[in-house]
Design a protein around this motif. Structure first.
Motif, PDB file in Angstrom:
ATOM      1  N   SER A   1      33.521  40.752  47.249  1.00 13.89           N
ATOM      2  CA  SER A   1      34.279  39.599  47.722  1.00 13.89           C
ATOM      3  C   SER A   1      33.999  38.391  46.849  1.00 13.89           C
ATOM      4  CB  SER A   1      33.906  39.293  49.177  1.00 13.89           C
ATOM      5  OG  SER A   1      34.546  38.119  49.615  1.00 13.89           O
ATOM      6  N   TYR A   2      32.725  38.180  46.507  1.00 14.71           N
ATOM      7  CA  TYR A   2      32.387  37.043  45.646  1.00 14.71           C
ATOM      8  C   TYR A   2      32.984  37.220  44.255  1.00 14.71           C
ATOM      9  CZ  TYR A   2      29.888  34.202  42.339  1.00 14.71           C
ATOM     10  OH  TYR A   2      29.600  33.355  41.309  1.00 14.71           O
ATOM     11  N   LEU A   3      32.790  38.383  43.679  1.00 13.56           N
ATOM     12  CA  LEU A   3      33.225  38.598  42.305  1.00 13.56           C
ATOM     13  C   LEU A   3      34.739  38.571  42.177  1.00 13.56           C
ATOM     14  CD1 LEU A   3      30.643  41.338  41.273  1.00 13.56           C
ATOM     15  CD2 LEU A   3      30.684  38.946  40.567  1.00 13.56           C
ATOM     16  N   LEU A   4      35.445  38.965  43.237  1.00 13.48           N
ATOM     17  CA  LEU A   4      36.904  38.893  43.212  1.00 13.48           C
ATOM     18  C   LEU A   4      37.395  37.449  43.209  1.00 13.48           C
ATOM     19  CD1 LEU A   4      37.962  41.766  45.632  1.00 13.48           C
ATOM     20  CD2 LEU A   4      38.672  41.515  43.260  1.00 13.48           C
TER      21      LEU A   4
ATOM     22  N   TYR B   1      34.956  47.663  33.817  1.00 13.37           N
ATOM     23  CA  TYR B   1      33.755  48.248  34.401  1.00 13.37           C
ATOM     24  C   TYR B   1      34.030  49.705  34.768  1.00 13.37           C
ATOM     25  CZ  TYR B   1      29.984  49.072  37.799  1.00 13.37           C
ATOM     26  OH  TYR B   1      28.909  49.575  38.482  1.00 13.37           O
ATOM     27  N   ARG B   2      33.045  50.534  34.523  1.00 13.15           N
ATOM     28  CA  ARG B   2      33.117  51.921  34.976  1.00 13.15           C
ATOM     29  C   ARG B   2      31.739  52.373  35.411  1.00 13.15           C
ATOM     30  NH1 ARG B   2      35.298  57.383  31.842  1.00 13.15           N
ATOM     31  NH2 ARG B   2      34.783  58.832  33.530  1.00 13.15           N
ATOM     32  N   TYR B   3      31.628  52.794  36.656  1.00 16.66           N
ATOM     33  CA  TYR B   3      30.341  53.244  37.181  1.00 16.66           C
ATOM     34  C   TYR B   3      29.852  54.440  36.366  1.00 16.66           C
ATOM     35  CZ  TYR B   3      26.751  54.950  40.320  1.00 16.66           C
ATOM     36  OH  TYR B   3      25.557  55.370  40.845  1.00 16.66           O
ATOM     37  N   GLY B   4      28.625  54.351  35.865  1.00 15.23           N
ATOM     38  CA  GLY B   4      28.066  55.413  35.045  1.00 15.23           C
ATOM     39  C   GLY B   4      28.475  55.333  33.591  1.00 15.23           C
TER      40      GLY B   4
ATOM     41  N   PRO C   1      31.762  52.448  24.719  1.00 16.59           N
ATOM     42  CA  PRO C   1      32.992  51.645  24.678  1.00 16.59           C
ATOM     43  C   PRO C   1      34.241  52.413  25.069  1.00 16.59           C
ATOM     44  CG  PRO C   1      31.666  51.267  22.716  1.00 16.59           C
ATOM     45  CD  PRO C   1      31.017  52.395  23.447  1.00 16.59           C
ATOM     46  N   GLY C   2      34.317  53.681  24.707  1.00 13.43           N
ATOM     47  CA  GLY C   2      35.517  54.447  25.001  1.00 13.43           C
ATOM     48  C   GLY C   2      35.742  54.733  26.463  1.00 13.43           C
ATOM     49  N   GLN C   3      34.687  54.680  27.256  1.00  3.51           N
ATOM     50  CA  GLN C   3      34.821  54.996  28.681  1.00  3.51           C
ATOM     51  C   GLN C   3      34.591  53.802  29.586  1.00  3.51           C
ATOM     52  OE1 GLN C   3      30.866  56.913  30.272  1.00  3.51           O
ATOM     53  NE2 GLN C   3      31.212  57.797  28.243  1.00  3.51           N
ATOM     54  N   GLY C   4      34.070  52.696  29.026  1.00  3.65           N
ATOM     55  CA  GLY C   4      33.733  51.540  29.842  1.00  3.65           C
ATOM     56  C   GLY C   4      32.239  51.526  30.142  1.00  3.65           C
TER      57      GLY C   4
ATOM     58  N   THR D   1      33.317  47.605  39.939  1.00  5.19           N
ATOM     59  CA  THR D   1      34.526  48.402  39.799  1.00  5.19           C
ATOM     60  C   THR D   1      35.757  47.526  39.982  1.00  5.19           C
ATOM     61  OG1 THR D   1      33.385  50.346  40.678  1.00  5.19           O
ATOM     62  CG2 THR D   1      35.799  50.387  40.704  1.00  5.19           C
ATOM     63  N   GLY D   2      36.735  47.677  39.096  1.00  5.46           N
ATOM     64  CA  GLY D   2      37.964  46.896  39.176  1.00  5.46           C
ATOM     65  C   GLY D   2      37.906  45.607  38.389  1.00  5.46           C
ATOM     66  N   ALA D   3      36.729  45.265  37.873  1.00  3.77           N
ATOM     67  CA  ALA D   3      36.577  44.044  37.078  1.00  3.77           C
ATOM     68  C   ALA D   3      36.283  44.423  35.633  1.00  3.77           C
ATOM     69  CB  ALA D   3      35.467  43.177  37.648  1.00  3.77           C
ATOM     70  N   ALA D   4      36.079  43.408  34.807  1.00  6.01           N
ATOM     71  CA  ALA D   4      35.810  43.629  33.387  1.00  6.01           C
ATOM     72  C   ALA D   4      34.561  42.864  32.985  1.00  6.01           C
ATOM     73  CB  ALA D   4      37.003  43.163  32.551  1.00  6.01           C
ATOM     74  N   ILE D   5      33.979  43.248  31.871  1.00  4.51           N
ATOM     75  CA  ILE D   5      32.798  42.568  31.351  1.00  4.51           C
ATOM     76  C   ILE D   5      33.137  41.101  31.125  1.00  4.51           C
ATOM     77  CG2 ILE D   5      31.233  42.419  29.370  1.00  4.51           C
ATOM     78  CD1 ILE D   5      31.553  45.473  29.117  1.00  4.51           C
ATOM     79  N   ARG D   6      32.255  40.206  31.567  1.00  7.65           N
ATOM     80  CA  ARG D   6      32.558  38.789  31.521  1.00  7.65           C
ATOM     81  C   ARG D   6      31.282  37.953  31.508  1.00  7.65           C
ATOM     82  NH1 ARG D   6      34.696  38.301  37.736  1.00  7.65           N
ATOM     83  NH2 ARG D   6      32.806  37.447  38.653  1.00  7.65           N
ATOM     84  N   VAL D   7      31.461  36.652  31.401  1.00  2.00           N
ATOM     85  CA  VAL D   7      30.357  35.690  31.427  1.00  2.00           C
ATOM     86  C   VAL D   7      30.359  34.991  32.786  1.00  2.00           C
ATOM     87  CG1 VAL D   7      29.446  33.561  30.418  1.00  2.00           C
ATOM     88  CG2 VAL D   7      30.424  35.334  28.934  1.00  2.00           C
TER      89      VAL D   7
END
Length: 221
Positions: A56-59, A107-110, A114-117, A188-194
């Motif tokens: 909820s926070y990250l969204l 983001y990808r769990y596990g 780079p090719g898989q997240g 999950t559902g987000a991307a690498i960020r600052v």
């Protein structure tokens, strides 16, 4: 022979019985729903609740603008050691710049390539291996036992910062950038960020930091 109106009366009584039954069922359903809505927090699954709180926070937050972080590559500390396969290379490379190359990658769990997240610890492990030649443990909790423990007021760019986001210590990790910012793979559902460590969510969940030890380090601190 029954009165001519008896069949009609029985039909009405039957209809009223069904209506009463349906009304009772609706009331029972409402009570059940109210019970779920007021269920004490301590009886709920803690891990699930923490996931919801984190997501909820990250969204609701946005990643920081990149301009301040990419205007000068020399501002990123902790150099790569020279590649054994190319020892004459003099290109300065850093843990931070390696991680920052993947801003926007999902983001990808596990995920740890780079090719898989990436997930949070996968990003840190990949950046450390590619930039410093360090083979870090795969999970955030294990990475929290590497390097040297440092205080928050001693943080420097390239240090690892840890957070309790899932109801357990060291369940999330990122790479410190300076000025209270860190780069990480959030969820999950987000991307690498600052993100900013001064935000209430991160400030409350900060667990500590570690400084990686690099043999033959050439870092410009």
């Amino acid at each position: 022979m029954p009165p001519p109106h008896s069949a009609s009366a029985q039909h009405i009584l039957s209809t009223l019985s069904v209506a009463r039954f349906l009304k009772l069922m609706l009331c029972a359903g409402a009570v059940a729903l109210a019970g779920c809505a007021t269920q004490p927090k301590q009886t709920a699954d803690a891990s699930f609740s923490n996931h919801l709180l984190r997501d909820s926070y990250l969204l609701s937050t946005q990643s920081d603008p990149l301009g301040a972080w990419i205007d000068s590559k020399d501002s990123f500390a902790i150099d790569y050691p020279q590649s054994e396969s190319n020892p004459t290379s003099s290109t300065p490379k850093t843990l931070v710049t390696t991680a920052m190359k993947f801003l926007g990658v999902k983001y990808r769990y596990g995920g740890d390539a780079p090719g898989q997240g990436f997930d949070c610890s996968g990003l840190v492990a990949y950046a450390a291996e590619k930039s410093l030649g360090l083979k870090l443990p795969r999970t955030a909790s294990e990475q929290a036992r590497t390097g040297i423990s440092i205080k928050q007021n001693e943080l420097r760019r390239g240090d690892l910062v840890f957070f309790n986001t899932l109801g357990r210590r060291y369940s999330h990790v990122g790479i410190y950038l300076g000025d209270h910012k860190f780069v990480h793979a959030p969820r999950t559902g987000a991307a690498i960020r600052v993100d900013n460590m001064d935000m209430a969510y991160w400030r409350k969940r900060y667990n500590g930091a570690r400084r990686l030890e690099v043999k033959h380090e050439t870092a410009r601190r």
